[in-house]
Design a protein around this motif. Structure first.
Motif, PDB file in Angstrom:
ATOM      1  N   ALA A 388     -52.486  36.099 -20.395  1.00  0.00           N
ATOM      2  CA  ALA A 388     -53.838  36.142 -20.954  1.00  0.00           C
ATOM      3  C   ALA A 388     -54.718  35.060 -20.340  1.00  0.00           C
ATOM      4  N   VAL A 389     -54.164  33.862 -20.133  1.00  0.00           N
ATOM      5  CA  VAL A 389     -54.927  32.791 -19.504  1.00  0.00           C
ATOM      6  C   VAL A 389     -55.253  33.138 -18.054  1.00  0.00           C
ATOM      7  N   LEU A 390     -54.299  33.762 -17.331  1.00  0.00           N
ATOM      8  CA  LEU A 390     -54.574  34.202 -15.962  1.00  0.00           C
ATOM      9  C   LEU A 390     -55.701  35.226 -15.936  1.00  0.00           C
ATOM     10  N   ASP A 391     -55.692  36.147 -16.879  1.00  0.00           N
ATOM     11  CA  ASP A 391     -56.780  37.134 -16.956  1.00  0.00           C
ATOM     12  C   ASP A 391     -58.119  36.458 -17.209  1.00  0.00           C
ATOM     13  N   ILE A 392     -58.118  35.418 -18.044  1.00  0.00           N
ATOM     14  CA  ILE A 392     -59.368  34.698 -18.327  1.00  0.00           C
ATOM     15  C   ILE A 392     -59.865  33.976 -17.072  1.00  0.00           C
ATOM     16  N   THR A 393     -58.947  33.336 -16.348  1.00  0.00           N
ATOM     17  CA  THR A 393     -59.361  32.649 -15.119  1.00  0.00           C
ATOM     18  C   THR A 393     -59.907  33.634 -14.083  1.00  0.00           C
ATOM     19  N   GLU A 394     -59.301  34.818 -13.990  1.00  0.00           N
ATOM     20  CA  GLU A 394     -59.804  35.832 -13.067  1.00  0.00           C
ATOM     21  C   GLU A 394     -61.174  36.341 -13.510  1.00  0.00           C
ATOM     22  N   SER A 395     -61.350  36.513 -14.815  1.00  0.00           N
ATOM     23  CA  SER A 395     -62.659  36.936 -15.329  1.00  0.00           C
ATOM     24  C   SER A 395     -63.726  35.888 -15.029  1.00  0.00           C
ATOM     25  N   PHE A 748     -47.283  31.519 -12.721  1.00  0.00           N
ATOM     26  CA  PHE A 748     -48.275  30.956 -13.638  1.00  0.00           C
ATOM     27  C   PHE A 748     -48.914  29.681 -13.092  1.00  0.00           C
ATOM     28  N   GLY A 749     -48.782  29.435 -11.790  1.00  0.00           N
ATOM     29  CA  GLY A 749     -49.407  28.257 -11.193  1.00  0.00           C
ATOM     30  C   GLY A 749     -50.875  28.506 -10.886  1.00  0.00           C
ATOM     31  N   VAL A 750     -51.724  27.585 -11.298  1.00  0.00           N
ATOM     32  CA  VAL A 750     -53.175  27.688 -11.087  1.00  0.00           C
ATOM     33  C   VAL A 750     -53.664  26.344 -10.565  1.00  0.00           C
ATOM     34  N   SER A 751     -54.431  26.371  -9.488  1.00  0.00           N
ATOM     35  CA  SER A 751     -55.032  25.155  -8.941  1.00  0.00           C
ATOM     36  C   SER A 751     -56.524  25.156  -9.241  1.00  0.00           C
ATOM     37  N   GLU A 752     -57.043  23.982  -9.466  1.00  0.00           N
ATOM     38  CA  GLU A 752     -58.450  23.813  -9.827  1.00  0.00           C
ATOM     39  C   GLU A 752     -59.233  23.357  -8.607  1.00  0.00           C
ATOM     40  N   THR A 768     -72.700  22.571  -9.348  1.00  0.00           N
ATOM     41  CA  THR A 768     -71.250  22.357  -9.348  1.00  0.00           C
ATOM     42  C   THR A 768     -70.556  23.424 -10.174  1.00  0.00           C
ATOM     43  N   TYR A 769     -69.487  23.997  -9.616  1.00  0.00           N
ATOM     44  CA  TYR A 769     -68.664  24.996 -10.301  1.00  0.00           C
ATOM     45  C   TYR A 769     -67.205  24.548 -10.234  1.00  0.00           C
ATOM     46  N   THR A 770     -66.473  24.929 -11.251  1.00  0.00           N
ATOM     47  CA  THR A 770     -65.016  24.725 -11.271  1.00  0.00           C
ATOM     48  C   THR A 770     -64.344  26.082 -11.214  1.00  0.00           C
ATOM     49  N   ILE A 771     -63.585  26.320 -10.158  1.00  0.00           N
ATOM     50  CA  ILE A 771     -62.937  27.608  -9.922  1.00  0.00           C
ATOM     51  C   ILE A 771     -61.441  27.426 -10.039  1.00  0.00           C
ATOM     52  N   HIS A 772     -60.774  28.377 -10.696  1.00  0.00           N
ATOM     53  CA  HIS A 772     -59.316  28.345 -10.854  1.00  0.00           C
ATOM     54  C   HIS A 772     -58.700  29.427  -9.967  1.00  0.00           C
ATOM     55  N   LYS A 776     -50.256  33.428  -7.707  1.00  0.00           N
ATOM     56  CA  LYS A 776     -49.776  34.801  -7.664  1.00  0.00           C
ATOM     57  C   LYS A 776     -50.799  35.712  -6.994  1.00  0.00           C
ATOM     58  N   LYS A 777     -52.056  35.437  -7.199  1.00  0.00           N
ATOM     59  CA  LYS A 777     -53.110  36.296  -6.655  1.00  0.00           C
ATOM     60  C   LYS A 777     -53.298  36.075  -5.162  1.00  0.00           C
ATOM     61  N   VAL A 778     -53.380  34.827  -4.713  1.00  0.00           N
ATOM     62  CA  VAL A 778     -53.812  34.560  -3.343  1.00  0.00           C
ATOM     63  C   VAL A 778     -52.674  34.265  -2.377  1.00  0.00           C
ATOM     64  N   TYR A 779     -51.451  33.962  -2.885  1.00  0.00           N
ATOM     65  CA  TYR A 779     -50.362  33.582  -1.994  1.00  0.00           C
ATOM     66  C   TYR A 779     -49.215  34.585  -1.952  1.00  0.00           C
ATOM     67  N   SER A 780     -49.328  35.710  -2.633  1.00  0.00           N
ATOM     68  CA  SER A 780     -48.235  36.699  -2.610  1.00  0.00           C
ATOM     69  C   SER A 780     -48.396  37.595  -1.377  1.00  0.00           C
ATOM     70  N   ARG A 781     -48.239  36.975  -0.208  1.00  0.00           N
ATOM     71  CA  ARG A 781     -48.355  37.657   1.091  1.00  0.00           C
ATOM     72  C   ARG A 781     -49.704  38.352   1.232  1.00  0.00           C
ATOM     73  N   ARG A 782     -50.742  37.734   0.722  1.00  0.00           N
ATOM     74  CA  ARG A 782     -52.086  38.309   0.857  1.00  0.00           C
ATOM     75  C   ARG A 782     -52.621  38.126   2.272  1.00  0.00           C
ATOM     76  N   PHE A 783     -52.370  36.975   2.870  1.00  0.00           N
ATOM     77  CA  PHE A 783     -52.854  36.684   4.207  1.00  0.00           C
ATOM     78  C   PHE A 783     -51.962  35.610   4.800  1.00  0.00           C
ATOM     79  N   SER A 784     -52.153  35.366   6.073  1.00  0.00           N
ATOM     80  CA  SER A 784     -51.374  34.346   6.771  1.00  0.00           C
ATOM     81  C   SER A 784     -52.306  33.197   7.151  1.00  0.00           C
TER      82      SER A 784
END
Length: 846
Positions: A388-395, A748-752, A768-772, A776-784
């Motif tokens: 649920a927290v991951l969904d909130i960060t994506e939203s 469940f790892g999230v970087s700020e 200024t924005y804070t992005i999470h 799982k989203k960006v490092y699961s073999r998405r790109f090299s």
């Protein structure tokens, strides 16, 4: 033997999962009436309480009095399960808060804690020395070299280093036992070994053989350094003829240190050797465990598939563990309380019943069982919260993207996650475009709710298969052709059976009057954007997406799950971004003349990595001419495409296009293009933090144990080349602990990431924005991250040298020749300035 074989065959024929489950069900039912008799009685009381409470609830409407049993104590003898009767329980509950703040009770509580700590300390002092000794002995045994571990090799070396003659076949067998190792080693080792065991060779020759073996084995660096010079000097002459160890070895006696090294040579280097205990474990225990695991999985699968036995067994065990009684009693009191509002009964009788039911529940099953059940339940709850927290960060991340214009550029130093952030933005933008298309599709559906949209969708899909529809322009042409045919004879068949006489032909939204053909044109374009199964990404580096179009023959829906998808199934549903042909984006001259792809891009997400290196800035481009014959950055009109792209991609007043780029400095890009972008400066990026609640216990255990186990594994790798059961267990335990931690950390790892966003025109203050960012989203073999490495491989293959082949400096001060080997512009200029053709220094040039 035949009788036993027949009995086994008969048993295999009789054995089946149905028989096993039937026996288990019968055994469970028998336990209900014997061992779990109290649970059965509480279940009967609960049914009685529930029925009378329901009757009480409905009879109150007609003023009929019903004697409810939910307000009465259980029929069981409470003293059999509780240490005091009901009156004493009620009195203690009433006096509980009085004694919480009592001074005497507090002193007694502190005294009990101190007494408990004292007992724990006594036990610790008793067993601590024993535990420390066992730890030291075990660690020394584990980290000791292979010396003495294999008896046959040890005896063989003992005969090798003695002056005794081999008298028996057993002794010769020990000598031959070690031949296999040296035969597979270098030739010098094998020759040295033969000289060492030859009783007719002289002592100096044996010392030479020992020196070679020492140099080729792990050992003392200083000793090997001395041996190295002697070996190289000896190999220039005749092999094994000069007494080279005379300086540090006695004439007729082997040094004890060298003798120990000989042991290590012959024993340490037996790499990959498995002890007998480990071989037994691998050959017997592991196959047995795998067989039991496979049988249990098959049993559980067959148990779930046979619902006739599955549900009755589950119900019986819910009854045996007294779980059903708790649920039924709660429902019974709910119906009673809805009409009576009897709170006093809740504090007195219902609390007593709950305590009694819980005592029965936890008594009839072992503590370990309830501990496992509690862990499973808590783990599922915290995983649910984590997702649920991951969904909130994506939203929140998508809300940030919505607040930005069409063109966004991410800037930052190397390693600041600018490409990672851009890739995450591209993946989210693709999902956002499809979600927006779905939203507008449903909105168009509501404008003409009686239109047979599914027939239109079938026509669109057929046209896409025949390549009549392949772009937004072809969608509009498709609708215009149907409209022309309809207006010729007003046949509703060309309007997909929509009767304009019965239903409305126009739609009034107080802004405009739109006909059904206008809405059909929008619907066709939106449906094409939504159902196209290829990726909407067009990029100059590869990006993987795993969205799945799900349908059952009707309206399709996209499954754009980013976090919950099983990695084992990702490869089956993966797609990759389209290759970016820059001629597609050029409105002027193109690099390939008459490129068939020119002008074909209409909608999607365009992603540029290193955008500034592609377009360059005005200072670098000052030598290029706009009227040049060849395609360049000044005459390809890329900036005009960037300015006008929203016009080609707009459907229902929404532009279905996003442009992302990254660069280290925004000034690397020419001003005409840079001013079209919002520049996202990455100021700070934190390490990944686990957002799943309650994981601090496992994380503390991992951080406490894993470094120590890893250090032990490192020392084991250094000290030993074989594998024993203890090393096997340590390695696998360390790997399992770290694998569990890394799975949770990656899921469940999230970087700020803290960013500052400013327009490319630089005419306003940055925001200024804070992005999470989710791992799982960006490092699961998405790109090299090294996406250009294959471009340089051909260049690297042309050279046959590596880092180890580069020359080294001879001292802390480099010589002129070593400076010259740098092939540096600075050094070349220094050589030209400071040295004249005659060899004298030219001070005037300096």
């Amino acid at each position: 033997m035949k009788i036993i074989h027949r009995i086994k065959n008969k048993f295999k024929k009789l054995f089946s999962y149905e028989l096993l489950l039937t026996v288990f069900f019968a055994l469970s039912c028998s336990l209900t009436f014997t061992y779990y008799k109290a649970s059965l009685m509480r279940f009967i009381d609960g049914i009685k309480d529930f029925l009378t409470s329901v009757a009480y609830y409905f009879c109150r409407f007609v003023d009929i009095e019903i004697d409810v049993t939910v307000t009465k104590l259980p029929s069981l003898d409470v003293l059999d399960y509780l240490p005091y009767d009901f009156d004493e329980l009620f009195r203690r509950l009433c006096d509980m808060w009085k004694y919480v703040f009592d001074g005497y009770c507090f002193r007694l509580y502190v005294f009990n804690i101190a007494n408990t700590l004292n007992n724990v300390l006594l036990v610790f002092m008793l067993f601590a020395p024993f535990a420390v000794c066992m730890f030291v002995i075990g660690k020394n045994a584990l980290l000791s070299p292979n010396f003495g571990k294999y008896k046959k090799q040890k005896k063989a070396i003992k005969y090798l280093l003695s002056n005794k003659k081999i008298k028996s076949k057993k002794q010769q067998k020990y000598i031959d036992y070690i031949h296999g190792f040296f035969k597979n080693e270098k030739r010098d080792n094998w020759e040295a070994f033969k000289i060492l065991i030859d009783k007719n060779t002289t002592y100096p020759e044996k010392r030479t053989a020992i020196s070679i073996l020492l140099y080729e084995s792990p050992g003392d660096y200083e000793l090997k350094k001395k041996v190295k010079k002697d070996i190289f000097a000896e190999r220039k002459g005749k092999l094994f003829k000069v007494p080279i160890l005379r300086r540090f070895v006695a004439k007729r006696q082997l040094n004890k240190k060298i003798k120990a090294y000989i042991y290590i040579i012959c024993l340490q280097n037996i790499h990959g050797k498995k002890t007998e205990n480990l071989q037994r474990f691998e050959n017997k225990v592991i196959p047995l465990f795998d067989k039991i695991q496979a049988r249990c999985k098959n049993l559980f699968a067959s148990f779930k598939n046979r619902k006739i036995l599955f549900y009755p067994i589950v119900i019986v065990w819910l009854l045996n563990l007294n779980i059903l009684s708790v649920v039924i009693e709660a429902l019974a009191y709910y119906f009673y309380f809805a009409m009576s509002q009897d709170i006093f009964n809740l504090i007195s009788v219902q609390l007593c019943k709950l305590i009694l039911d819980l005592v029965i529940m936890f008594t009839f099953a072992p503590f370990l069982f309830w501990l496992c059940v509690a862990y499973v339940i808590v783990h599922k709850i915290r995983k649910y919260i984590g997702f649920a927290v991951l969904d909130i960060t994506e939203s929140n991340f998508r809300s940030f993207l919505k607040s930005q214009p069409i063109c966004t550029m991410f800037c930052g130093l190397m390693g600041s996650k600018k490409t990672t952030l851009m890739t995450g933005a591209a993946i989210s933008a693709e999902i956002m475009l499809r979600d927006k298309a779905l939203e507008l599709l449903l909105e168009s559906d509501m404008k003409f709710p009686n239109f047979p949209w599914i027939k239109l969708e079938d026509s669109i899909k057929k046209a896409m298969k025949s390549h009549k529809i392949y772009s937004l322009t072809s969608c509009r042409d498709f609708v215009k052709e149907r409209k022309r045919l309809f207006e010729q004879d007003y046949n509703i068949g060309f309007l997909w059976g929509y009767d304009t006489d019965k239903y409305s032909y126009t739609y009034n939204d107080e802004l405009d009057i739109r006909t059904v053909w206008d809405v059909i044109e929008d619907y066709t374009q939106l449906y094409f954007i939504y159902v196209i199964e290829s990726s909407l990404l067009v990029s100059n580096y590869s990006i993987r997406v795993d969205n799945v179009l799900e349908h059952v023959g009707n309206f399709p829906l996209w499954n754009s799950e980013l976090f919950r998808r099983n990695p084992e199934m990702v490869q089956a549903v993966s797609r990759h971004a389209h290759i970016l042909d820059y001629d597609v984006l050029r409105l002027g001259k193109t690099m390939i003349e008459n490129n068939p792809h020119r002008g074909s891009f209409e909608f999607g997400v365009v992603v540029f990595s290193e955008l500034g290196k592609e377009r360059l800035n005005q200072l670098i481009l000052k030598e290029l001419k706009r009227m040049g014959v060849e395609c360049n950055q000044k005459n390809d009109l890329f900036s005009y495409w960037l300015k006008m792209i929203r016009h080609k991609s707009t459907v229902c007043n929404f532009p279905f296009v996003r442009v992302f780029g990254d660069e280290q400095r925004p000034t690397s890009l020419e001003a005409d293009i840079r001013e079209l972008f919002h520049v996202v400066h990455i100021r700070k990026s934190s390490d990944c933090k686990i957002i799943m609640p309650g994981f601090f216990v496992e994380e503390y255990i991992h951080d406490l144990i894993y470094p120590r186990l890893l250090n032990l594994c490192k020392q084991l790798r250094y000290s030993r080349g074989d594998s024993s059961l203890a090393t096997f267990a340590i390695h696998n335990l360390t790997a399992a602990l770290h694998r569990y931690y890394m799975r949770v950390y990656n899921l469940f790892g999230v970087s700020e990431v803290i960013c500052e966003v400013e327009p490319g025109t630089q005419d306003s203050e940055p925001v200024t924005y804070t992005i999470h960012l989710s791992s799982k989203k960006v490092y699961s073999r998405r790109f090299s991250t090294d996406c250009y490495v294959l471009f340089f491989e051909d260049l690297m293959r042309l050279s046959f040298v590596g880092l180890n082949d580069y020359p080294e400096y001879g001292d802390v001060k480099a010589t002129a020749e070593e400076f010259h080997q740098q092939h540096s512009f600075f050094v070349t200029d220094m050589e030209q300035v400071t040295v004249t053709p005659s060899g004298e220094t030219d001070i005037s040039q300096a």
